[in-house]
Design a protein around this motif. Structure first.
Motif, PDB file in Angstrom:
ATOM      1  N   PHE A  99       7.941  24.486-131.753  1.00 15.33           N
ATOM      2  CA  PHE A  99       7.440  23.129-131.577  1.00 15.33           C
ATOM      3  C   PHE A  99       6.743  22.637-132.832  1.00 15.33           C
ATOM      4  N   GLY A 100       6.724  21.324-132.999  1.00 12.30           N
ATOM      5  CA  GLY A 100       5.956  20.668-134.046  1.00 12.30           C
ATOM      6  C   GLY A 100       4.632  20.205-133.455  1.00 12.30           C
ATOM      7  N   GLU A 101       3.859  19.512-134.250  1.00 14.30           N
ATOM      8  CA  GLU A 101       2.551  19.020-133.839  1.00 14.30           C
ATOM      9  C   GLU A 101       2.670  17.635-133.203  1.00 14.30           C
ATOM     10  N   ALA A 102       1.794  17.370-132.231  1.00 20.31           N
ATOM     11  CA  ALA A 102       1.717  16.059-131.602  1.00 20.31           C
ATOM     12  C   ALA A 102       0.281  15.809-131.163  1.00 20.31           C
ATOM     13  N   SER A 103      -0.071  14.529-131.062  1.00 18.59           N
ATOM     14  CA  SER A 103      -1.408  14.205-130.574  1.00 18.59           C
ATOM     15  C   SER A 103      -1.461  14.498-129.073  1.00 18.59           C
ATOM     16  N   ALA A 104      -2.656  14.481-128.515  1.00 18.04           N
ATOM     17  CA  ALA A 104      -2.867  14.883-127.122  1.00 18.04           C
ATOM     18  C   ALA A 104      -2.078  14.039-126.126  1.00 18.04           C
ATOM     19  N   ASN A 105      -1.822  12.776-126.430  1.00 21.33           N
ATOM     20  CA  ASN A 105      -1.145  11.907-125.475  1.00 21.33           C
ATOM     21  C   ASN A 105       0.357  11.743-125.755  1.00 21.33           C
ATOM     22  N   GLU A 106       0.922  12.568-126.626  1.00 20.66           N
ATOM     23  CA  GLU A 106       2.352  12.484-126.946  1.00 20.66           C
ATOM     24  C   GLU A 106       3.067  13.779-126.550  1.00 20.66           C
ATOM     25  N   ALA A 107       4.360  13.642-126.284  1.00 21.10           N
ATOM     26  CA  ALA A 107       5.181  14.822-125.984  1.00 21.10           C
ATOM     27  C   ALA A 107       5.339  15.648-127.263  1.00 21.10           C
ATOM     28  N   ARG A 108       5.234  16.979-127.125  1.00 16.54           N
ATOM     29  CA  ARG A 108       5.394  17.853-128.300  1.00 16.54           C
ATOM     30  C   ARG A 108       6.843  17.804-128.776  1.00 16.54           C
ATOM     31  N   PRO A 109       7.048  17.579-130.064  1.00 18.22           N
ATOM     32  CA  PRO A 109       8.420  17.555-130.577  1.00 18.22           C
ATOM     33  C   PRO A 109       8.974  18.977-130.748  1.00 18.22           C
ATOM     34  N   ILE A 110      10.213  19.155-130.372  1.00 19.25           N
ATOM     35  CA  ILE A 110      10.900  20.419-130.629  1.00 19.25           C
ATOM     36  C   ILE A 110      11.359  20.360-132.075  1.00 19.25           C
ATOM     37  N   SER A 111      10.857  21.259-132.897  1.00 23.82           N
ATOM     38  CA  SER A 111      11.266  21.246-134.302  1.00 23.82           C
ATOM     39  C   SER A 111      12.558  22.026-134.497  1.00 23.82           C
ATOM     40  N   THR A 112      12.711  23.154-133.770  1.00 21.46           N
ATOM     41  CA  THR A 112      13.892  24.000-133.954  1.00 21.46           C
ATOM     42  C   THR A 112      14.269  24.662-132.641  1.00 21.46           C
ATOM     43  N   TRP A 113      15.568  24.699-132.392  1.00 20.95           N
ATOM     44  CA  TRP A 113      16.119  25.469-131.269  1.00 20.95           C
ATOM     45  C   TRP A 113      16.820  26.683-131.855  1.00 20.95           C
ATOM     46  N   TYR A 114      16.380  27.859-131.425  1.00 24.08           N
ATOM     47  CA  TYR A 114      17.002  29.122-131.832  1.00 24.08           C
ATOM     48  C   TYR A 114      17.806  29.646-130.650  1.00 24.08           C
ATOM     49  N   GLU A 115      19.090  29.821-130.847  1.00 19.62           N
ATOM     50  CA  GLU A 115      19.891  30.389-129.771  1.00 19.62           C
ATOM     51  C   GLU A 115      19.318  31.762-129.448  1.00 19.62           C
ATOM     52  N   ILE A 116      19.110  32.031-128.174  1.00 19.24           N
ATOM     53  CA  ILE A 116      18.481  33.273-127.749  1.00 19.24           C
ATOM     54  C   ILE A 116      19.280  34.464-128.274  1.00 19.24           C
ATOM     55  N   GLY A 117      18.578  35.353-128.993  1.00 20.50           N
ATOM     56  CA  GLY A 117      19.205  36.547-129.550  1.00 20.50           C
ATOM     57  C   GLY A 117      19.756  36.377-130.952  1.00 20.50           C
ATOM     58  N   ASN A 118      19.889  35.147-131.438  1.00 16.97           N
ATOM     59  CA  ASN A 118      20.442  34.921-132.777  1.00 16.97           C
ATOM     60  C   ASN A 118      19.354  34.861-133.837  1.00 16.97           C
ATOM     61  N   SER A 119      19.720  35.140-135.061  1.00 17.76           N
ATOM     62  CA  SER A 119      18.762  35.107-136.162  1.00 17.76           C
ATOM     63  C   SER A 119      18.727  33.749-136.853  1.00 17.76           C
ATOM     64  N   THR A 120      19.587  32.829-136.446  1.00 18.37           N
ATOM     65  CA  THR A 120      19.572  31.491-137.019  1.00 18.37           C
ATOM     66  C   THR A 120      19.276  30.467-135.937  1.00 18.37           C
ATOM     67  N   GLY A 121      18.859  29.288-136.382  1.00 21.61           N
ATOM     68  CA  GLY A 121      18.522  28.227-135.444  1.00 21.61           C
ATOM     69  C   GLY A 121      18.981  26.882-135.943  1.00 21.61           C
ATOM     70  N   HIS A 122      18.684  25.866-135.144  1.00 20.42           N
ATOM     71  CA  HIS A 122      19.097  24.489-135.415  1.00 20.42           C
ATOM     72  C   HIS A 122      17.836  23.639-135.532  1.00 20.42           C
ATOM     73  N   GLN A 123      17.485  23.259-136.751  1.00 22.86           N
ATOM     74  CA  GLN A 123      16.293  22.456-136.978  1.00 22.86           C
ATOM     75  C   GLN A 123      16.646  20.984-136.817  1.00 22.86           C
ATOM     76  N   PHE A 124      15.928  20.295-135.916  1.00 23.22           N
ATOM     77  CA  PHE A 124      16.193  18.900-135.662  1.00 23.22           C
ATOM     78  C   PHE A 124      15.701  18.036-136.823  1.00 23.22           C
ATOM     79  N   LEU A 125      16.428  16.974-137.099  1.00 20.99           N
ATOM     80  CA  LEU A 125      16.139  16.110-138.240  1.00 20.99           C
ATOM     81  C   LEU A 125      15.416  14.863-137.763  1.00 20.99           C
ATOM     82  N   TYR A 126      14.104  14.819-137.976  1.00 15.20           N
ATOM     83  CA  TYR A 126      13.284  13.655-137.621  1.00 15.20           C
ATOM     84  C   TYR A 126      13.170  12.774-138.850  1.00 15.20           C
ATOM     85  N   ARG A 127      13.166  11.476-138.624  1.00 11.38           N
ATOM     86  CA  ARG A 127      13.061  10.536-139.770  1.00 11.38           C
ATOM     87  C   ARG A 127      11.839   9.701-139.662  1.00 11.38           C
TER      88      ARG A 127
END
Length: 127
Positions: A99-127
């Protein structure tokens, strides 16, 4: 002459079997993870309410495109490009989300999804 023709046919059949087998493996390599969140979470451009979701890659040839669907697969909530990243050495192979950082009243952003068991992940691109 008949032996030579039989050998050629056998070689062509073997090559075709390898191609079909390799394609079947690529399409059977499952990337999907079903994840449940107890609080709302955010992805680029969307907030997902608490609940269960399916995280997957768009296709075996588009591993940098992630699709997030409802748990039953009926509704697409997010589809977007990601950047491939390496899982930190200190992170468990069973941990699917960073997860990334968020203020108390915001939903926490998912920064990266790592496929369970894999050594690589998918980092989401926020603009």
């Amino acid at each position: 002459m008949t032996l030579s023709k039989s050998v050629r046919i056998a070689c062509v059949a073997a090559v075709l079997a390898l191609l079909v087998g390799g394609s079947a493996y690529a399409f059977s390599n499952i990337h999907e993870n079903r994840l449940t969140f107890s609080k709302p979470v955010a992805l680029p451009g969307v907030v997902l309410p608490a609940g269960s979701y399916s995280f997957d890659v768009a296709s075996p040839t588009a591993l940098d495109v992630v699709v997030v669907r409802s748990a039953d697969g009926g509704k697409v909530f997010y589809m977007g490009f990601t950047q491939t990243v390496t899982r930190p050495h200190t992170m468990s192979k069973d941990a699917p989300i960073a997860f990334g950082e968020a203020s108390a009243n915001e939903a926490r952003p998912i920064s990266t999804w790592y496929e369970i068991g894999n050594s690589t992940g998918h980092q989401f691109l926020y603009r």
